[in-house]
Scaffold this active site. Structure first.
Site, PDB file in Angstrom:
ATOM      1  N   GLY A   1     -32.889  -2.400  26.087  1.00 58.11           N
ATOM      2  CA  GLY A   1     -31.755  -1.495  25.885  1.00 58.11           C
ATOM      3  C   GLY A   1     -31.235  -0.955  27.213  1.00 58.11           C
TER       4      GLY A   1
ATOM      5  NE  ARG B   1     -34.105  -4.909  22.543  1.00 54.10           N
ATOM      6  CZ  ARG B   1     -33.238  -3.899  22.394  1.00 54.10           C
ATOM      7  NH1 ARG B   1     -32.082  -4.109  21.798  1.00 54.10           N
ATOM      8  NH2 ARG B   1     -33.530  -2.695  22.839  1.00 54.10           N
TER       9      ARG B   1
ATOM     10  CG  ASP C   1     -42.217   0.423  24.912  1.00 53.33           C
ATOM     11  OD1 ASP C   1     -41.029   0.136  24.682  1.00 53.33           O
ATOM     12  OD2 ASP C   1     -43.055   0.661  24.023  1.00 53.33           O
TER      13      ASP C   1
ATOM     14  CB  THR D   1     -36.148   3.774  27.628  1.00 64.54           C
ATOM     15  OG1 THR D   1     -36.164   4.420  26.343  1.00 64.54           O
ATOM     16  CG2 THR D   1     -37.346   4.275  28.397  1.00 64.54           C
TER      17      THR D   1
ATOM     18  CG  ASP E   1     -35.563   6.732  22.380  1.00 63.64           C
ATOM     19  OD1 ASP E   1     -34.663   7.544  22.078  1.00 63.64           O
ATOM     20  OD2 ASP E   1     -35.726   5.646  21.810  1.00 63.64           O
TER      21      ASP E   1
ATOM     22  CG  ASP F   1     -39.877   5.697  24.532  1.00 65.12           C
ATOM     23  OD1 ASP F   1     -39.488   5.271  25.637  1.00 65.12           O
ATOM     24  OD2 ASP F   1     -39.682   5.085  23.478  1.00 65.12           O
TER      25      ASP F   1
ATOM     26  NE  ARG G   1     -33.688   1.289  16.779  1.00 68.71           N
ATOM     27  CZ  ARG G   1     -33.532   0.177  17.473  1.00 68.71           C
ATOM     28  NH1 ARG G   1     -34.181  -0.918  17.142  1.00 68.71           N
ATOM     29  NH2 ARG G   1     -32.732   0.131  18.510  1.00 68.71           N
TER      30      ARG G   1
HETATM   31  P1  ADP Z   1     -37.102  -2.314  25.936  1.00 67.28           P
HETATM   32  O1  ADP Z   1     -37.521  -2.801  27.269  1.00 67.28           O
HETATM   33  O2  ADP Z   1     -35.847  -1.517  25.985  1.00 67.28           O
HETATM   34  O3  ADP Z   1     -38.241  -1.631  25.189  1.00 67.28           O
HETATM   35  P2  ADP Z   1     -37.407  -4.668  24.178  1.00 67.28           P
HETATM   36  O4  ADP Z   1     -38.551  -4.079  23.432  1.00 67.28           O
HETATM   37  O5  ADP Z   1     -36.351  -5.355  23.422  1.00 67.28           O
HETATM   38  O6  ADP Z   1     -36.642  -3.597  25.084  1.00 67.28           O
HETATM   39  O7  ADP Z   1     -38.025  -5.703  25.233  1.00 67.28           O
HETATM   40  C1  ADP Z   1     -37.192  -6.443  26.104  1.00 67.28           C
HETATM   41  C2  ADP Z   1     -37.727  -7.856  26.284  1.00 67.28           C
HETATM   42  O8  ADP Z   1     -39.043  -7.827  26.869  1.00 67.28           O
HETATM   43  C3  ADP Z   1     -37.930  -8.650  25.004  1.00 67.28           C
HETATM   44  O9  ADP Z   1     -36.728  -9.217  24.536  1.00 67.28           O
HETATM   45  C4  ADP Z   1     -38.912  -9.730  25.460  1.00 67.28           C
HETATM   46  O10 ADP Z   1     -38.278 -10.752  26.175  1.00 67.28           O
HETATM   47  C5  ADP Z   1     -39.800  -8.957  26.424  1.00 67.28           C
HETATM   48  N1  ADP Z   1     -41.018  -8.521  25.722  1.00 67.28           N
HETATM   49  C6  ADP Z   1     -41.180  -7.449  24.920  1.00 67.28           C
HETATM   50  N2  ADP Z   1     -42.440  -7.384  24.427  1.00 67.28           N
HETATM   51  C7  ADP Z   1     -43.087  -8.465  24.932  1.00 67.28           C
HETATM   52  C8  ADP Z   1     -44.434  -8.978  24.815  1.00 67.28           C
HETATM   53  N3  ADP Z   1     -45.358  -8.360  24.061  1.00 67.28           N
HETATM   54  N4  ADP Z   1     -44.723 -10.115  25.495  1.00 67.28           N
HETATM   55  C9  ADP Z   1     -43.799 -10.740  26.253  1.00 67.28           C
HETATM   56  N5  ADP Z   1     -42.553 -10.313  26.402  1.00 67.28           N
HETATM   57  C10 ADP Z   1     -42.182  -9.206  25.762  1.00 67.28           C
END
Ligand code: ADP
Length: 323
Positions: free
Chosen positions: A14, A75, A106, A129, A131, A133, A175
């Site tokens: 995000g 993502r 995260d 982020t 949030d 968090d 969320r």
């Molecule tokens: P944010 O960083 O805002 O929390 P996301 O949770 O969508 O956003 O994570 C961003 C990207 O990081 C995901 O689309 C994916 O490519 C990668 N990612 C997230 N979790 C994992 C994981 N457990 N293992 C490998 N890559 C991950």
């Protein structure tokens, strides 16, 4: 590990305000230290697709005041799989990149941690982020701006709520986190706040509205974090129980946009510069953070595995006292 001559930077997950300030600080700090910078487009997708551009001091001119991220973000399902990460590593090797800065939340850190460990590749994170968090840091990029944008909307709604004597239920982002909701409710003088971390009893909410009505209160603002429920449903239930007129506002994506506040720009500048310094010191698998106004580095594992303390109860107590 050899000397670092060229680094990559990307924004992932995000978007949040202040990411541009961080990109700018990464690029300019590196440039001063005679390190080249490559910016990857759309987060991990850019790594996998070798979609990138060389960045110099001029390529980050005039972006410090812009919301969003000039590198775009995404993502990436592919990066979550081994094959995607293999392609990402191949891109970095082909471009002779010896360190990576990942700006994101995260989820992005989980990916960065896995990748860095798998390929023994130096990675430093910058928490971005709305949030707020991420465990281990007092603030993340973008939460200050998001709260201020939401607060501005709430202030405007308050004007009409007071004039029309109505109950407004306003849905804010979050969320899984009540951070934005709690800050906005306290700063906006709102009467009630419903967050994902706490259950609520609609009858109790209605009781305090009715009591307030008797005390002569003429407007009422209920803040709902999206993870706690739909503002429309909650407004319906309040109307059915109290018989009072309700109105609903869902703030939605405006909370991600807008000019970054000074706090997010300053944080972006500090985090960006510090991330480059950490890479140069041979650090890896860590994120930048700020604790009691001091820059700190936090192990990805700590940031990922721990839940950040929200202090919800002290907020809820104070909001009640001040209503
Ligand atoms: P944010 O960083 O805002 O929390 P996301 O949770 O969508 O956003 O994570 C961003 C990207 O990081 C995901 O689309 C994916 O490519 C990668 N990612 C997230 N979790 C994992 C994981 N457990 N293992 C490998 N890559 C991950």
């Amino acid at each position: 590990m050899g000397k670092i001559k060229r680094i990559g930077v990307l924004t992932s997950g995000g978007d949040s305000a202040g990411m541009n300030a961080a990109i700018r600080a990464v690029v300019r700090t590196a440039t001063v230290k005679k390190i080249e910078v490559v910016g990857f487009i759309r987060g991990y997708e850019g790594l996998i697709n070798a979609d990138y551009r060389r960045m110099d001091s001029r390529s980050v001119s005039g972006i410090v005041n812009l919301g969003g991220t000039v590198l775009k973000t995404a993502r990436s399902k592919r990066f979550a799989a081994k094959e995607g990460r293999r392609q990402a590593y191949a891109t970095l090797k082909n471009l002779s990149i010896d360190g990576l800065v990942v700006i994101g939340g995260d989820g992005s850190f989980r990916g960065a941690e896995k990748f860095g460990r798998e390929y023994n590749f130096p990675v430093i994170g910058i928490p971005g982020t709305i949030d707020n968090d991420i465990a281990g840091t007092d603030f993340t990029l973008g939460s200050d701006t998001a709260v201020n944008v939401a607060l501005d909307a709430v202030d405007k709604i308050r004007d009409t709520a007071t004039s029309m004597e109505r109950i407004f239920v306003i849905e804010v982002m979050g969320r899984n986190s009540g951070y934005i909701a709690l800050q906005v409710a306290l700063a906006g003088g709102c009467e009630e706040v419903l967050i994902p971390e706490r259950n609520f009893n609609i009858n109790k909410v209605c009781e305090s509205i009715t009591e307030g009505n008797i005390r002569g209160k003429i407007s009422w603002i209920v803040i709902v974090a999206e993870g706690r429920g739909k503002a429309a449903d909650i407004a319906d239930r309040i109307h059915k129980i109290t018989g009072l007129e309700t109105r609903v506002t869902v703030l939605g994506h405006i909370q991600r946009g807008g000019r970054p506040t000074y706090a997010d720009r300053v944080l972006g500048a500090k985090f960006g510069s510090f991330a480059v310094e950490l890479l140069l010191k041979g650090q890896t698998l860590k994120t930048t953070g700020i604790k009691s106004q001091k820059l700190v580095s936090i192990d990805f594992n700590y940031a990922i595995k721990n839940k950040k303390l929200l202090e919800a109860d002290s907020y809820l107590k104070l909001i009640k006292i001040l209503t």
